[in-house]
Design a protein around this motif. Structure first.
Motif, short mmCIF file in Angstrom:
data_model
loop_
_atom_site.label_atom_id
_atom_site.label_comp_id
_atom_site.label_asym_id
_atom_site.label_seq_id
_atom_site.Cartn_x
_atom_site.Cartn_y
_atom_site.Cartn_z
N PRO A 66 0.81 -1.44 0.06
CA PRO A 66 0.07 0.04 -0.06
C PRO A 66 0.89 1.25 0.11
CG PRO A 66 -0.06 -1.04 2.35
CD PRO A 66 0.84 -2.09 1.19
N TYR A 67 2.09 1.24 0.25
CA TYR A 67 3.03 2.26 0.22
C TYR A 67 3.60 2.88 -1.10
CZ TYR A 67 2.59 0.83 5.00
OH TYR A 67 1.76 0.52 6.17
N HIS A 68 3.37 1.87 -2.19
CA HIS A 68 4.06 2.13 -3.48
C HIS A 68 3.56 3.32 -4.20
CE1 HIS A 68 5.80 1.90 -7.28
NE2 HIS A 68 4.49 1.48 -7.97
N GLU A 69 2.35 3.39 -4.19
CA GLU A 69 1.65 4.60 -5.01
C GLU A 69 2.40 5.68 -5.73
OE1 GLU A 69 -0.23 6.90 -1.99
OE2 GLU A 69 -1.30 5.18 -0.91
N GLY A 70 3.38 4.82 -6.63
CA GLY A 70 4.07 5.69 -7.50
C GLY A 70 5.36 5.81 -7.35
N SER A 71 5.87 5.86 -5.73
CA SER A 71 7.07 6.01 -5.66
C SER A 71 8.01 4.65 -5.31
CB SER A 71 7.04 6.75 -4.37
OG SER A 71 6.28 6.56 -3.26
N TRP A 72 9.15 4.82 -5.02
CA TRP A 72 9.92 3.68 -4.80
C TRP A 72 9.70 3.36 -3.07
CZ3 TRP A 72 15.16 2.75 -7.66
CH2 TRP A 72 14.81 3.05 -8.98
N CYS A 73 9.16 2.28 -2.97
CA CYS A 73 8.88 1.78 -1.55
C CYS A 73 9.99 0.89 -1.11
CB CYS A 73 7.79 0.78 -1.31
SG CYS A 73 7.82 -0.47 -2.26
N LYS A 74 10.05 0.62 0.19
CA LYS A 74 11.36 0.07 0.64
C LYS A 74 11.61 -1.30 0.16
CE LYS A 74 9.06 -1.81 4.94
NZ LYS A 74 9.22 -1.60 6.23
N HIS A 75 10.28 -2.06 -0.57
CA HIS A 75 10.46 -3.24 -0.76
C HIS A 75 11.06 -3.49 -2.45
CE1 HIS A 75 6.71 -2.87 1.60
NE2 HIS A 75 7.35 -4.05 2.07
N ILE A 76 11.00 -2.30 -3.15
CA ILE A 76 11.50 -1.91 -4.33
C ILE A 76 12.99 -1.62 -4.15
CG2 ILE A 76 11.59 -0.44 -6.42
CD1 ILE A 76 8.81 -0.13 -6.16
N VAL A 77 13.42 -0.97 -3.09
CA VAL A 77 14.86 -0.57 -2.72
C VAL A 77 15.58 -1.95 -2.55
CG1 VAL A 77 16.31 0.73 -1.54
CG2 VAL A 77 14.42 1.76 -2.50
N ALA A 78 14.99 -2.67 -1.53
CA ALA A 78 15.54 -4.11 -1.05
C ALA A 78 15.85 -5.13 -2.11
CB ALA A 78 14.72 -4.67 0.01
N THR A 79 14.92 -4.92 -3.07
CA THR A 79 14.77 -5.81 -4.28
C THR A 79 16.07 -5.46 -5.27
OG1 THR A 79 12.42 -6.31 -4.19
CG2 THR A 79 13.64 -6.92 -6.34
N LEU A 80 16.06 -4.22 -5.52
CA LEU A 80 17.31 -3.71 -6.18
C LEU A 80 18.67 -4.09 -5.70
CD1 LEU A 80 15.53 -0.36 -7.69
CD2 LEU A 80 16.29 -2.35 -8.91
N PHE A 81 18.69 -3.75 -4.29
CA PHE A 81 19.97 -4.09 -3.63
C PHE A 81 20.29 -5.57 -3.79
CE2 PHE A 81 19.30 -0.55 -0.49
CZ PHE A 81 20.63 0.36 -1.10
N THR A 82 19.27 -6.41 -3.48
CA THR A 82 19.49 -7.74 -3.86
C THR A 82 19.89 -8.15 -5.19
OG1 THR A 82 17.93 -8.44 -2.42
CG2 THR A 82 18.30 -10.19 -3.84
N VAL A 83 19.38 -7.39 -6.12
CA VAL A 83 19.98 -7.62 -7.81
C VAL A 83 21.12 -7.09 -7.90
CG1 VAL A 83 19.57 -7.19 -10.10
CG2 VAL A 83 17.54 -7.46 -8.82
N LEU A 84 21.61 -5.88 -7.30
CA LEU A 84 22.89 -5.40 -7.49
C LEU A 84 23.99 -6.47 -6.74
CD1 LEU A 84 22.51 -1.79 -6.62
CD2 LEU A 84 23.31 -2.77 -8.82
N GLN A 85 23.81 -7.00 -5.67
CA GLN A 85 24.53 -7.93 -4.82
C GLN A 85 24.77 -9.18 -5.63
OE1 GLN A 85 22.80 -9.64 -1.21
NE2 GLN A 85 25.00 -10.11 -0.33
N GLN A 86 23.69 -9.79 -6.30
CA GLN A 86 23.70 -10.67 -7.23
C GLN A 86 24.59 -10.59 -8.29
OE1 GLN A 86 19.79 -12.07 -7.93
NE2 GLN A 86 19.45 -13.37 -5.97
N LYS A 87 24.31 -9.34 -8.95
CA LYS A 87 25.05 -9.08 -10.26
C LYS A 87 26.46 -8.89 -9.68
CE LYS A 87 24.82 -5.95 -14.15
NZ LYS A 87 24.42 -4.80 -14.56
#
Length: 94
Positions: free
Chosen positions: A25-46
């Motif tokens: 419910p916090y997304h509403e067009g901005s980057w929520c903590k779930h999106i940021v955490a997912t991107l951090f995970t992708v960067l770490q895997q990469k």
């Protein structure tokens, strides 16, 4: 902590992130903590050299019985999956 995890979808191209979505419910067009955490995970895997494969590529590694089991498990946890699968089957049959 939520009983059903949020779904995060991130699209990339050669230039970087092109689109983000989260079912929280916090997304509403901005980057929520779930999106940021997912991107951090992708960067770490990469950084570790682990390729990030698409869902389609991952599903292609499963055999018929594994795919059926996956759909059964999804349907058992979310009744909307049953409705969606039924709709798609009707579309295919038409």
């Amino acid at each position: 902590s939520y009983y059903m995890p949020y779904a995060v979808h991130i699209s990339f191209n050669a230039g970087g992130v092109t689109d983000v979505e989260c079912t929280c419910p916090y997304h509403e067009g901005s980057w929520c903590k779930h999106i940021v955490a997912t991107l951090f995970t992708v960067l770490q895997q990469k950084g570790e050299g682990t390729p990030v494969r698409s869902l389609r590529d991952r599903l292609r590694t499963l055999d018929r019985e594994q795919l059926i089991e996956l759909i059964d498990r999804l349907a058992a946890t979310d009744p909307q999956v049953v409705d969606e699968v039924e709709r798609k089957l009707n579309d295919i049959a038409a």
